[in-house]
Design a protein around this motif. Sequence first.
Motif, PDB file in Angstrom:
ATOM      1  N   PRO B  87       0.844  -1.209   0.000  1.00  0.00           N
ATOM      2  CA  PRO B  87       0.000   0.000   0.000  1.00  0.00           C
ATOM      3  C   PRO B  87       0.878   1.259   0.000  1.00  0.00           C
ATOM      4  O   PRO B  87       1.844   1.341   0.740  1.00  0.00           O
ATOM      5  N   ILE B  88       0.519   2.180  -0.839  1.00  0.00           N
ATOM      6  CA  ILE B  88       1.349   3.367  -1.031  1.00  0.00           C
ATOM      7  C   ILE B  88       0.985   4.470  -0.037  1.00  0.00           C
ATOM      8  O   ILE B  88      -0.137   4.519   0.462  1.00  0.00           O
ATOM      9  N   GLU B  89       1.946   5.345   0.241  1.00  0.00           N
ATOM     10  CA  GLU B  89       1.676   6.474   1.134  1.00  0.00           C
ATOM     11  C   GLU B  89       1.238   7.679   0.307  1.00  0.00           C
ATOM     12  O   GLU B  89       1.811   7.949  -0.734  1.00  0.00           O
ATOM     13  N   ILE B  90       0.226   8.373   0.768  1.00  0.00           N
ATOM     14  CA  ILE B  90      -0.216   9.564   0.050  1.00  0.00           C
ATOM     15  C   ILE B  90      -0.228  10.745   1.012  1.00  0.00           C
ATOM     16  O   ILE B  90      -1.200  10.971   1.722  1.00  0.00           O
ATOM     17  N   VAL B 142      -3.077   8.996   4.253  1.00  0.00           N
ATOM     18  CA  VAL B 142      -3.190   7.597   3.852  1.00  0.00           C
ATOM     19  C   VAL B 142      -1.838   6.886   3.942  1.00  0.00           C
ATOM     20  O   VAL B 142      -0.897   7.233   3.226  1.00  0.00           O
ATOM     21  N   ASN B 143      -1.776   5.958   4.851  1.00  0.00           N
ATOM     22  CA  ASN B 143      -0.603   5.088   5.030  1.00  0.00           C
ATOM     23  C   ASN B 143       0.700   5.807   5.388  1.00  0.00           C
ATOM     24  O   ASN B 143       1.734   5.161   5.528  1.00  0.00           O
TER      25      ASN B 143
END
Lengths: 481, 251, 435
Positions: B87-90, B142-143
């Motif tokens: 899962p990518i960080e945004i 996010v993440n």
Amino acid sequence: MANDEKAELERLANEEYKYGFVTDVESETLPKGLNEDVVRWISAKKGEPAWMTEKRLAAFRRWTKMPEPHWANVEIAPIDYQELSYYSGPKKDRPKSLDEVDPELLETFEKLGVPMQERAALAGVAVDAVFDSVSVATTYREELAERGIIFSSISEAIREHPDLVKKYIGTVVPPSDNFYAAMNSAVFSDGTFVYVPKGVRCPMELSTYFRINAANTGQFERTLIIADEGAYVSYLEGCTAPIRDENQLHAAVVELIAHKDAEIKYSTVQNWYAGDKEGKGGVYNFVTKRGLCEGENSKISWTQVETGSAITWKYPSCILRGDNSVGEFYSVALTRNRQQADTGTKMVHLGKNTKSNVVSKGISAGYSQNSYRGLVKVGKNAEGARNFSQCDSLLIGDKCGAHTFPYLEIDNPSAQVEHEATTSKIGEDRIFYLKQRGLDEENAVSMIVNGYCKEVFRELPMEFAVEAQKLLSVSLEGSVG
Amino acid sequence: MLTIKNLHAEIDGKPILKGIDLQVNAGETHAVMGPNGSGKSTLAHVLSGREGYTPTEGEVIFEGKNLLEMEPEERAREGVFLAFQYPIEIPGVSNTNLLKEGLNEIRKHRGEPELSAGDFLKLVREKAKLVEMKKELLNRSVNEGFSGGEKKRNEIFQLAVLDPKLALLDETDSGLDIDALRVVAKGVNAVRNEKNAFLLVTHYQRLLNYIVPDFVHVLADGTIVKSGGKELALELEERGYEWISEKAESA
Amino acid sequence: MAKYDDVKKWYLDAAAAYDRDDAAPNGALKRLRETGARRFAELDFPTTKHEDWKYTSVKPATERRFAWRAPGERSDLPDAAKEAFFEEDQYRIVFVDGAYVPDASTPALEKDGAYVARLKTAIVERPEAVERALFDFEEEENVFAALGAAFASDGAFVHLPKNAALERPVHVVHYVEAEDEPFLAPTLLVVAEENSSATIVESYVGADGKPYLVGANARFAAAAGARVTHVKIQKEGDAAIHLWAGRAKTAKDATFETFLASFGGKLARNDAVVRAEEPGGFARVNGVVALDGERHVDNRVLLDHAAPRCESSQLFRAALNGNSRNVFNGKVLVRPDSQKIDAFQQNDSLLLSDTARSDSKPQLEIFADDVKCSHGATTGQLDKEALFYLRSRGVGAAQAKRVLVDAFTANAVADLKLASVRERIEKLAARSASR
Ligand SMILES: Nc1ncnc2c1ncn2[C@@H]1O[C@H](COP(=O)(O)OP(=O)(O)OP(=O)(O)O)[C@@H](O)[C@H]1O
Ligand SMILES: [Mg+2]
């Protein structure tokens, strides 16, 4: 138009005739060209005292000797300064009602959530009848006056608080500073004056009715804000709505002075007309903004969201003279189509233990060029100076450019100066992640860009931040894909 | 619900999937196993429409519609959810904000009204509890700065909120400690019902102890080389993949 | 202006006279000189208004008239020049006061097809190869590089044919101790054909207290898959003016690296331009600066990415003592359509005295979107915690400081594979800044 006002104008018109030129009274626009008579006429029109006229003239003489700046990273067609008009009142070809306004503009207002009653004013509908905000303003002013805060137009301040204006105007941005500052000092149209006395915290954001006033301040805006010892003021300039404006050249000057323990927060949202897709038309926005942290422990903080203008050229700066003073600059600059922006800040550390913080987020789309240009200068005696700068650029599309030009001039060994910058494409994997959660491309991009700008938006007053976010999303429409 | 027929796909002109056939019905849970690089994530990405993962042959029918023709967000709105392996960080985009946007789009697509702020908050709280997500993570970007385990848990949390028809879980179990694994499984099992289906990509039997699959498929070099019931996973655990590849070759 | 015209005339006359008198057979060089002289005449001496010279005044170079010294030969070798040698130099070319020293140099070398020689010899033995090396670069914008070119006549030439690999370095040593304020204009030409590789080291050493001007040019062409490493160790005398211009270009998948170590000179300036002309190029331009006294060093770097899928890296580290001044002026340029570029740029400076000064201008100019470019610059002091840590382990304050400064500068040559050369740079850095 009221009768006596008309008479006054006629008188002025006749008077100026004396100086050898004619004015169309109805449109109140000076013929093209800039000379001493024009400067005198403007000063007289505003009923200024002799000292102010003299200041203007001195600036004008200065200007005639100055070379036009040479554009570092901006392409610009040559401007013929004698082909411009230096004063213009309300235009006669204004729309009479909202029905006559470009529907696209109205749609933008809708998207931005500009209140109904303000739309007409912004769209340039002949003003008087449209809104009652003048009375709103008066109420605020009374409340402010109780605390000794002066908040007025600069013209009014020149008449009513000549000592204060005289003491401060031109001290931070002298006419000799640059070509456009000199020009502004000679012909400035109007702007704002704020004085917050010792120990007073201004109880509200000075912005409330400025969305409307901003549309009427003219092309050579002049602002002067003074926070006396221990005072605090937050000022908001501009608005998110695309302002109807016929003037191509805008050359504003803003001066801030923060005395000991004082703090000034200055926030700007700039969305002047940027020209069409091919880059035709649009405002040239050449602004000189500078704050002087005069006293110990003073603080000046600039926050800007720049999305408009065909060409933007501005570097809101801080002179950190007082010991322990703090300068901040938070900026979002978005360019698209054929826009060009060259913006950044100068942090000049002179006092001991001065600190500065710079956060710049550039977004380039379309065929635009977006440059960050910044200076951090640590003087010989600026013991213990600290600076941190973070300048990021985001590229959307492969025809635009993003440039970073920091200058670090360090003349004191105890300085700690750090600059960091990155340039990259908007992350495709991030866009995909958001799409996978059901967002469309445009929404995903706008969300990512807004997230990327969060550090800057955080510095804006609440309402303004929400507007700025919307503005960014609206501006990005059509830039994607 | 999902019918994959002779699906071929390539990345950068390199063939990765070489003819996949798979039928997934509502209420079923399928596990996809197979050695590293066999194409499991590729399958998940092709199904969710990631750019660069190009189908070259075959078809994928989801709820009667041609999935491969849809944009990624359309697939999401139709009910395909991918829990990413990485899962990518945004930065700057908060978890709740993302979910609100996503959920409303999906609801709009289904012809349902937007949730009120209050209802949305209630839903988010409830689902967060389900996967034991720390409250402060909800409002974080996010993440961003999440631990490996927190990221995985966040994927399942999003799954629970968006309530898809078909969930593709790409190695959601890897990087989880045993307690976290139990929590994630609990979340998945709570969401499972007669109307939805799951496709779990995993290397380990341990996840399948908690989320018991109806079918197990083994992917090797871009094709399904063996399918079976849940016992197949146990056998693989014991004997490795070699055994199957050999069998496939000799066959 | 008039003053500068005088200076220009002085050099132009000297160049014309030299070109007239020089009887040596040097066709290609003659053309280079003509172009150099023309460009020198066209270009103005820059003022600090010129962005590339914002922090460096050219006054030290123009206030005095240095006398062109035509290359010759000599036999004696001062000990100070010998100190610059490395044991493993495979091929060495030595100049003292601009004169070639045959006894200290290796005769022209041909090994696995590689050819290395003094330029004056090469022009006779390999005229076409020299010709090819000279004329494939963009028009010169640096007035001093043009000045050097106007006098180009000697130096070193390296030709690496396809697949040739020189394991040990080629070393060009320039030592100056002359009293008569000479002007020297050495030229280094490196042509690396497909998949060849070599390391070329230049040492510039000079005696203190003697004014002289070095206007050096270097050109590197790396063909597909070639790997060229260049090292420049500059420790000119404290009255010397040293102006070096290096131009390199890389073809497909080629690598060009240079490590620029600057310790000396009243004024020393490196102007390095690397242009990636084909996809897959890698360029590294690193620098170590360690200064004391009144020294002034200026590094100008342009990494020009004119093709997609290239990578580049710049790391400059400066330790500044006394009244010294250091300027870093580096630019990453990504041209339109040069997609998938990965560029990194970093400049760190340590100010060790109250009067040292650092000016830094790291720049990114990006005209393509699919790129990963980052840069950073820091100016500060030694990490106090690290200092304390070392001292708490019993290391004396001065020693601890030295250790940390050394580690700081050494970082910029960490990627230099030749151990002896790396160690020399580290040692010189230690000696030059933290006395
Ligand atoms: N973006 C890409 N570019 C090139 N090749 C890729 C890319 N993504 C995957 N591949 C290749 O495709 C093949 C299948 O990869 P995939 O990620 O689907 O494997 P996987 O079965 O999920 O493996 P793992 O168990 O390690 O997660 C591998 O050979 C991999 O190297
Ligand atoms: Mg995988």
